[in-house]
Design a protein around this motif. Structure first.
Motif: not given
Ligand SMILES: [Cu+2]
Length: 126
Positions: A29-52
């Protein structure tokens, strides 16, 4: 303390030097930081599933991804988030592989004023 700080560093080096970690089937799951933003604003993950979580800092100045509750509730497999924080210098990238626990957490950049300027996100694990 030595073990808990050194092991993630070594794991991180292993991730940087071999592409194997990206090929083991763990979703990224890519998470991009920038000035001044975090994208995506809602990070959706599956419980109990390994994720990078693949963090990038697309700006030239430092930012961090601070989510102490989320990281504390997760089982970190590779990489690290000391004190619930992933720090990135300008144009840096890093990743944290973890198994998230069900819940909703807030994330933000803890650099002075950055949250007010828009650097916040919500992590939804279900
Ligand atoms: Cu910031």
């Amino acid at each position: 303390m030595m073990r808990s700080t050194l092991a993630p560093v070594l794991a991180c080096i292993a991730l940087l030097t071999t592409p194997a970690a990206a090929q083991d089937g763990t979703p990224t799951v890519p998470i991009a930081l920038s000035s001044f933003h975090i994208a995506p604003a809602t990070i959706h993950l599956a419980a109990g599933r390994p994720v990078r979580l693949a963090f990038t800092n697309d700006s030239g100045s430092g930012h961090d991804f601070t989510a102490p509750g989320f990281f504390a509730a997760s089982k970190i497999v590779a990489g690290s988030a000391p004190e619930g924080e992933v720090e990135l210098r300008g144009h840096a990238a890093t990743s944290v592989t973890l198994v998230p626990t069900r819940g909703t957490w807030r994330a933000h950049c803890s650099h002075f004023g950055h949250k007010l300027l828009g650097m916040s996100a919500t992590i939804v694990v279900d």
